[in-house]
Design an enzyme around this catalytic site. Structure first.
Site, PDB file in Angstrom:
ATOM      1  N   LYS A 142       0.908  -1.193  -0.034  1.00 44.55           N
ATOM      2  CA  LYS A 142      -0.016  -0.007   0.010  1.00 44.55           C
ATOM      3  C   LYS A 142       0.910   1.189  -0.218  1.00 44.55           C
ATOM      4  O   LYS A 142       2.095   1.162  -0.657  1.00 44.55           O
ATOM      5  CB  LYS A 142      -0.900  -0.126   1.119  1.00 44.55           C
ATOM      6  CG  LYS A 142      -1.703  -1.471   1.171  1.00 44.55           C
ATOM      7  CD  LYS A 142      -3.011  -1.425   2.270  1.00 44.55           C
ATOM      8  CE  LYS A 142      -3.481  -2.796   2.060  1.00 44.55           C
ATOM      9  NZ  LYS A 142      -4.859  -2.987   2.918  1.00 44.55           N
ATOM     10  N   HIS A 200      -8.616  -3.305  -5.841  1.00 37.73           N
ATOM     11  CA  HIS A 200      -8.597  -3.473  -4.508  1.00 37.73           C
ATOM     12  C   HIS A 200      -9.683  -2.487  -3.806  1.00 37.73           C
ATOM     13  O   HIS A 200     -10.024  -1.443  -4.423  1.00 37.73           O
ATOM     14  CB  HIS A 200      -7.188  -2.891  -3.922  1.00 37.73           C
ATOM     15  CG  HIS A 200      -6.912  -3.188  -2.792  1.00 37.73           C
ATOM     16  ND1 HIS A 200      -7.319  -2.358  -1.410  1.00 37.73           N
ATOM     17  CD2 HIS A 200      -6.188  -4.280  -2.042  1.00 37.73           C
ATOM     18  CE1 HIS A 200      -7.177  -2.987  -0.530  1.00 37.73           C
ATOM     19  NE2 HIS A 200      -6.337  -4.129  -0.701  1.00 37.73           N
ATOM     20  N   GLU A 222     -10.949 -10.735  -1.081  1.00 37.03           N
ATOM     21  CA  GLU A 222     -10.700  -9.778   0.319  1.00 37.03           C
ATOM     22  C   GLU A 222     -12.057  -9.391   0.776  1.00 37.03           C
ATOM     23  O   GLU A 222     -12.408  -8.289   0.313  1.00 37.03           O
ATOM     24  CB  GLU A 222      -9.835  -8.789  -0.194  1.00 37.03           C
ATOM     25  CG  GLU A 222      -8.358  -9.144  -0.529  1.00 37.03           C
ATOM     26  CD  GLU A 222      -7.316  -8.117  -0.114  1.00 37.03           C
ATOM     27  OE1 GLU A 222      -6.266  -8.468   0.275  1.00 37.03           O
ATOM     28  OE2 GLU A 222      -7.555  -6.856  -0.453  1.00 37.03           O
TER      29      GLU A 222
HETATM   30  P1  13P Z   1      -4.365  -6.774   5.985  1.00 42.61           P
HETATM   31  O1  13P Z   1      -3.427  -8.098   5.612  1.00 42.61           O
HETATM   32  O2  13P Z   1      -3.515  -5.619   6.649  1.00 42.61           O
HETATM   33  O3  13P Z   1      -5.581  -7.095   6.380  1.00 42.61           O
HETATM   34  O4  13P Z   1      -4.740  -6.209   4.249  1.00 42.61           O
HETATM   35  C1  13P Z   1      -5.227  -6.739   3.412  1.00 42.61           C
HETATM   36  C2  13P Z   1      -5.033  -6.332   1.919  1.00 42.61           C
HETATM   37  O5  13P Z   1      -5.894  -5.214   1.902  1.00 42.61           O
HETATM   38  C3  13P Z   1      -4.249  -6.588   1.027  1.00 42.61           C
HETATM   39  O6  13P Z   1      -4.526  -6.195  -0.167  1.00 42.61           O
END
Ligand code: 13P
Length: 255
Positions: free
Chosen positions: A10, A93, A165
């Site tokens: 990120k 995402h 996700e």
């Molecule tokens: P986390 O592993 O911090 O929950 O994030 C997941 C994510 O958004 C990966 O793209």
């Protein structure tokens, strides 16, 4: 099929920090034939990291790109520019969907642009907490899948990876919860059903499906043994070198 371990950094790590991390991880991991290790740094890091990369151990992903290859699109980066730098690109995402208002139509164009430029798209889908509470998960998954894949032909689907996700399980979401293996198995089953409807039974089994949402060294093994799960998309834990390496080692063991 390989197991995919993808770290989504990120908006974290500047070029210097990312370079140090890459240097360290390349010393800690070997060339694992059955585990594809991928990191997705910020766009500015991709060029310098690509020069430092040992591609036998680790690959690069972009976190986003625009669907047109060039032109009057101030502030954007194209897949054409990323060609040769990255093997993968995360697309759709939930942070792009909900903070930057990307819809399935735009996401479909990005998936097509990635494929056109020889980059494998990692298409992210997942419901928010209220959608789950109202029993809408199956509809959301179907819409996001049919929408995001609307420009992908049967010849090209083998290039696509899907990441499930659930937004309510992402660690940065307020009051995030931990998804159970059963909850994940159910949705992964739905994803394969939808893929079967679009592309046929054989292909539906061959598309890698990753899980993401609060993945840690403590739960990675359980998530990787969920039927139909072929890898993990990891946010927070991928920023901590030892945790990410631990998850890679777990993937190697589970395999
Ligand atoms: P986390 O592993 O911090 O929950 O994030 C997941 C994510 O958004 C990966 O793209």
């Amino acid at each position: 099929m390989k197991t995919f371990i993808v770290g989504n950094w990120k908006l974290n790590f500047n070029v210097g920090e990312a370079s140090v991390y890459l240097h360290k991880i390349q010393r800690k991991i070997a060339n694992y034939r059955d585990v594809e290790v991928v990191v997705a740094p910020t766009a500015l890091c991709l060029q310098p990291l690509s020069l430092q990369l040992d591609r036998s151990k680790i690959k690069l992903a972009a976190q986003n790109a625009f669907y047109r290859d060039f032109g009057a699109f101030t502030g954007e980066i194209s897949f054409a520019e990323l060609k040769g730098l990255v093997n993968y690109c995360i697309i759709g995402h939930s942070e792009r969907r909900y903070i930057f208002h990307e819809d399935d139509k735009m996401i479909a164009k990005k998936v097509a642009a990635a494929i056109r430029n020889g980059i494998r798209p990692i298409l992210c889908i997942g419901e928010i907490e209220s959608e789950r509470a109202f029993g809408e998960t199956a509809d959301v998954i179907k819409d996001q899948l049919f929408g995001g894949l609307s420009e992908v032909s049967v010849e090209d689907i083998s290039k696509v990876l899907i990441a499930y996700e659930p937004v309510w399980a992402i660690s940065s979401t307020k009051d995030a919860k931990i998804a159970t293996p059963d909850e994940i198995a159910e949705v992964v089953g739905l994803i394969r059903e939808n893929l079967k409807e679009i592309y046929g039974a054989k292909i539906a089994e061959e598309v890698p499906i990753l899980f993401g949402g609060s993945v840690k060294p403590t739960n990675a093994g359980a998530y990787l043994t969920v039927p139909g799960v072929n890898g993990l998309l990891i946010g927070g834990a991928s920023l901590i070198l030892d945790e990410f390496v631990d998850i890679i080692e777990t993937a190697k063991r589970v395999k």
